[in-house]
Design an enzyme around this catalytic site. Structure first.
Site, PDB file in Angstrom:
ATOM      1  CD  GLU A 156     -12.176  12.492 -57.849  1.00  0.00           C
ATOM      2  OE1 GLU A 156     -11.671  11.737 -57.005  1.00  0.00           O
ATOM      3  OE2 GLU A 156     -11.738  13.632 -58.082  1.00  0.00           O
ATOM      4  CD  GLU A 261     -11.884  18.943 -59.683  1.00  0.00           C
ATOM      5  OE1 GLU A 261     -10.746  18.472 -59.465  1.00  0.00           O
ATOM      6  OE2 GLU A 261     -12.905  18.534 -59.092  1.00  0.00           O
TER       7      GLU A 261
END
Ligand code: G3I
Length: 375
Positions: A156, A261
């Site tokens: 991220e 995810e």
């Protein structure tokens, strides 16, 4: 043994065997296409929750550490590494012949404050932070050398517009923190696969940012083996077209493409914010928790259709996808019961709270059998 009781025993064994094998598995359905996995919590990989551990073994051939390898868990204070839970996670994967994914080495979140601090009330300097990053990566990665197949090295690092997130890593070290993280990881285990992982990559500006990021790493001569798109999806985002475009764009990078995810949040939201930023918090409101006692059939079917359309795109791109990992095993243990609002009843996965496959599971299997639906 009397003939009649032998017969009963045989019937019993056959019945048990057929029960255990009656349910098809995701890992078998997609075995010619990609690995299928789940992020595990401690009660699953320690087998304290025996039913869920059995479900994991039956359905998945790859596992990711949902939390136990994060910096705050594995390296809580400067001189203390706590490998206990991570060791159990790796043992579970090794004992069951699964591909083990380490998550995650360098992230702005779930990293203790001391990492970025000078101990005198100010920020750490570049040399100190680089030394801490190096020590952390070397210690953790070399510990699991040869057992963890791949690492989410950087997690991220991007803003929604595709620019670099102004995390303490970027502010203190500068842009080359990305190169350094991958170099340290490669030095610690030259055989491990190294990935960049992020959310909302289906949105064009952020997707372009991820492509630029991977290309920069490649231009710097760094080993980067894969890009992971988390895909914390909603019922109306990302569209199959966005997923298709993203997989096409990532496929051109010449690295493995992974869905890392996956889940689909069907609960109503307060805002149109699509991000999966863990720091986001909304206030509780019963209107935003409409199914505390079970999911109506219409919603169950809508979720199934949505999973089916997403997996049809994955099947189409099976030549470039190496792995699809769900973020959790059953609805009850998903992070989405507590984000962005605590204490909701969420239904984002293909297995219900008792571990039974939902209609979504059936639609996912259909996508494995009919990959040409989109061609
Ligand atoms: O273990 C403690 C427990 O002892 C304590 O009583 C309880 C009180 O809140 O907290 C427990 O820790 C929680 C932990 O999950 C385990 O349940 C943390 O508060 C909570 O912040 C943590 O949330 C995790 C989140 O990342 C932050 O690390 C979620 O489980 C996990 O699913 C989520 O995963 C992230 C990925 O790493 C990166 N991409 C987005 C994804 C979803 O947010």
């Amino acid at each position: 043994m009397k003939k009649s009781s032998m017969l009963m025993t045989t019937i019993g064994v056959l019945a048990a065997t057929s029960c255990a094998t009656a349910q098809p598995s995701l890992k078998d359905a997609f075995k010619d296409k990609f690995l299928v996995g789940a992020a595990l919590n401690e009660s699953q990989f320690t087998e304290q929750n025996a039913a869920q551990a059995a479900l994991v073994k039956q359905q998945f051939n790859t596992i990711t550490a949902e939390n136990v390898m994060k910096w705050e868990k594995i390296h809580p204070t400067p001189d203390k590494f706590d490998f206990g839970p991570a060791v159990r996670f790796v043992e579970f994967g090794t004992n069951n012949g699964m591909v083990i994914i380490g998550h995650t080495l360098v992230w702005h979140s779930q990293t203790p404050a001391w990492v970025f601090a000078d101990g005198k009330g100010g920020p750490a300097d570049r040399a100190t932070l680089l030394a801490r990053m190096s020590n952390h990566i070397h210690t953790v990665v070399s510990r699991y050398k040869g057992r963890v197949k791949g690492w989410d090295v950087v997690n991220e690092a991007l803003n929604e517009d595709g620019s670099l997130r102004p995390s303490p890593w970027l502010k203190i070290i500068g842009e080359d923190y990305l190169v350094k993280a991958f170099e340290f990881a490669h030095a610690a285990d030259p055989d491990a696969e190294l990935y960049y992982n992020d959310f909302s990559l289906e949105n064009e500006p952020k997707r372009d940012g991820a492509v630029r990021l991977v290309k920069k790493l490649q231009a710097a001569g760094v080993r980067v083996h894969g890009i992971g798109t988390q895909t914390h999806a909603k019922m109306d985002w990302p569209s199959p077209e966005l997923v298709d475009d993203t997989l096409t764009a990532f496929g051109k990078l010449g690295v493995k493409v992974m869905i890392t995810e996956l889940d689909i949040d069907l609960l109503p939201a307060r805002s149109r914010d699509r991000s999966a930023d863990v720091s986001r918090r909304d206030t509780a409101d019963p209107a935003l928790n409409p199914y505390p006692n079970g999911l109506p059939d219409s919603m169950q079917q809508a979720l199934a259709k949505r999973y089916g359309e997403i997996f049809a795109v994955y099947a189409k791109h099976a030549d470039k996808i190496s792995r699809v990992t769900f973020w959790g095993v059953t609805d009850g243990d998903s992070w989405l019961n507590n984000w962005p609002i605590r204490g909701r009843t969420s239904y984002p996965l293909p297995f219900d709270r008792t571990g039974r496959p939902k209609p979504a599971f059936t639609e996912i299997l259909k996508a494995a059998a009919e990959p040409s639906r989109l061609d």
